[in-house]
Design a protein around this motif. Structure first.
Motif, mmCIF file in Angstrom:
data_model
loop_
_atom_site.group_PDB
_atom_site.id
_atom_site.type_symbol
_atom_site.label_atom_id
_atom_site.label_comp_id
_atom_site.label_asym_id
_atom_site.label_seq_id
_atom_site.Cartn_x
_atom_site.Cartn_y
_atom_site.Cartn_z
ATOM 1 N N ILE A 109 -11.541 8.260 -2.490
ATOM 2 C CA ILE A 109 -11.269 9.664 -2.165
ATOM 3 C C ILE A 109 -9.762 9.832 -2.281
ATOM 4 C CG2 ILE A 109 -11.404 11.477 -0.411
ATOM 5 C CD1 ILE A 109 -13.632 9.768 0.952
ATOM 6 N N VAL A 158 2.890 7.445 -3.198
ATOM 7 C CA VAL A 158 1.471 7.081 -3.182
ATOM 8 C C VAL A 158 1.199 6.150 -1.995
ATOM 9 C CG1 VAL A 158 -0.448 5.984 -4.422
ATOM 10 C CG2 VAL A 158 1.281 7.263 -5.701
ATOM 11 N N VAL A 159 0.155 6.452 -1.260
ATOM 12 C CA VAL A 159 -0.268 5.628 -0.121
ATOM 13 C C VAL A 159 -1.714 5.187 -0.353
ATOM 14 C CG1 VAL A 159 -0.693 5.591 2.376
ATOM 15 C CG2 VAL A 159 1.214 6.944 1.456
ATOM 16 N N ILE A 160 -1.989 3.904 -0.169
ATOM 17 C CA ILE A 160 -3.361 3.392 -0.244
ATOM 18 C C ILE A 160 -3.880 3.156 1.175
ATOM 19 C CG2 ILE A 160 -4.827 1.448 -0.966
ATOM 20 C CD1 ILE A 160 -2.888 0.978 -3.306
ATOM 21 N N GLU A 161 -5.059 3.631 1.456
ATOM 22 C CA GLU A 161 -5.704 3.356 2.743
ATOM 23 C C GLU A 161 -7.043 2.677 2.480
ATOM 24 O OE1 GLU A 161 -3.884 7.237 5.177
ATOM 25 O OE2 GLU A 161 -6.054 6.980 5.001
ATOM 26 N N GLU A 162 -7.161 1.411 2.851
ATOM 27 C CA GLU A 162 -8.414 0.693 2.631
ATOM 28 C C GLU A 162 -9.412 0.970 3.751
ATOM 29 O OE1 GLU A 162 -7.816 -3.255 -0.046
ATOM 30 O OE2 GLU A 162 -7.235 -3.406 2.043
ATOM 31 N N THR A 206 -2.698 10.211 -1.437
ATOM 32 C CA THR A 206 -3.346 9.210 -0.597
ATOM 33 C C THR A 206 -4.645 8.777 -1.261
ATOM 34 O OG1 THR A 206 -2.434 10.296 1.357
ATOM 35 C CG2 THR A 206 -4.225 8.722 1.723
ATOM 36 N N VAL A 207 -4.789 7.478 -1.486
ATOM 37 C CA VAL A 207 -6.013 6.947 -2.085
ATOM 38 C C VAL A 207 -6.758 6.152 -1.024
ATOM 39 C CG1 VAL A 207 -7.016 5.514 -3.899
ATOM 40 C CG2 VAL A 207 -4.892 6.762 -4.341
ATOM 41 N N GLN A 208 -7.873 6.683 -0.567
ATOM 42 C CA GLN A 208 -8.735 5.924 0.342
ATOM 43 C C GLN A 208 -9.779 5.223 -0.509
ATOM 44 O OE1 GLN A 208 -9.499 9.818 2.437
ATOM 45 N NE2 GLN A 208 -9.666 8.473 4.196
ATOM 46 N N MET A 209 -9.977 3.927 -0.284
ATOM 47 C CA MET A 209 -11.024 3.226 -1.044
ATOM 48 C C MET A 209 -11.519 2.015 -0.261
ATOM 49 S SD MET A 209 -8.883 1.511 -4.216
ATOM 50 C CE MET A 209 -7.566 0.334 -3.904
ATOM 51 N N HIS A 211 0.825 -1.218 0.000
ATOM 52 C CA HIS A 211 0.000 0.000 0.000
ATOM 53 C C HIS A 211 0.852 1.259 0.000
ATOM 54 C CE1 HIS A 211 -3.934 -1.995 1.712
ATOM 55 N NE2 HIS A 211 -3.640 -2.401 0.491
ATOM 56 N N THR A 270 -6.466 12.249 -2.128
ATOM 57 C CA THR A 270 -5.924 13.509 -1.636
ATOM 58 C C THR A 270 -4.525 13.698 -2.210
ATOM 59 O OG1 THR A 270 -7.155 13.203 0.413
ATOM 60 C CG2 THR A 270 -5.393 14.848 0.439
ATOM 61 N N SER A 283 -15.546 1.132 -5.391
ATOM 62 C CA SER A 283 -14.460 1.346 -4.428
ATOM 63 C C SER A 283 -14.611 2.685 -3.700
ATOM 64 C CB SER A 283 -13.105 1.283 -5.142
ATOM 65 O OG SER A 283 -13.067 2.198 -6.213
#
Lengths: 71, 71, 71, 71, 71, 71
Positions: free
Chosen positions: E13, F51-55, F15-18, B60, E15, E10
């Motif tokens: 959001i 890039v950071v993914i936050e599930e 940051t991608v929250q999904m 991630h 940022t 999915s």
């Protein structure tokens, strides 16, 4: 840059949210000292540490439902 | 708690994002040292400092489009 | 402050991101009502609740690839 | 969706960070009550309100340099 | 809006934090291209994608303990 | 790393929250495509893009007060 993952770096990104009102010298010292603290305790190389400051306006921050601007 | 705003506190909230893999002792030391660094440089009282750790899984997190899990 | 953890507090930090354009009275009411909502539903003491407002400029927010400023 | 900007919506995104330990029913109520609080005070339509919960492990949260797990 | 969850969206959001200095045209293109990238790779419908830009002042961002403003 | 600021880089952190449920291949492609989109539009060098993914769990995400898990 391409071998950043080789030594199990922690790749820290530190975000400091705080109320507006600190001087630029305070911010400079803050960033330096926080970076050192993270390097010392997580084994990250200094170059791998990112610090971001986010200032909060006093009417945009509240504890117990009371904003810092409403005192 | 009710007079927290009286002395122009900075009310800092520090978020440390880092890759998983640090020990609990490292996290304990991290939180202590970062708190001290913020107190020393912003004039916040220790009680006013909050620290949050957010661990990132290696699949991630990416730099240059390459994830830490894809080495 | 030192016994904040004793009663299994949730220690909530609420961040409200919203487009610029709300009045200061709206923000004051927002912070009060959101704090009450969190106290009522999570059992946090009021003093343990922090609320932060982050305003977004209209050219910095998009849904479906279209910014609020580009209408 | 395409006319979301027409009525000067605030397009709020609310993030609630809190310590683990709340029940699913508490989370459901939290999300409902916080949404209502935001609608009531900012004039957003209900459909425009997004709420995200982020749980913090007790060893990942500290006040005054002391983690919730270290009591 | 009410059936947004039906097709296992999915609900992304995104940022984007970046240093100040990009033009409004660059931000417009950024938001469009990032939205397309997320739609193409996660199967989200375009309407379900939110993008937020957060600009960082140069004295509020540091790598290796050195701020962008201190060069 | 030491001359990262020289060419007015934007130093983007995305940051991608999904919602949970995307495959590892989707995440890999997501990170690659989003990185390219940011490089193309902001002039950042690829190495400067994080890039950071936050599930998000389905019971931790709501639109209109209704969680993805409560359908």
């Amino acid at each position: 840059m391409y071998d950043i993952y080789k030594e199990d770096q922690s790749m820290p990104i530190i975000t400091v949210q705080m109320l507006e009102g600190r001087s630029d010298d305070q911010k400079k010292a803050l960033v330096e000292k926080v970076t050192d603290a993270v390097v010392d305790t997580t084994g990250a190389s200094k170059e791998a540490v990112t610090v971001v400051i986010e200032e909060m306006a006093k009417n945009h921050f509240a504890v117990a439902g009371k904003r810092a601007s409403d005192q």
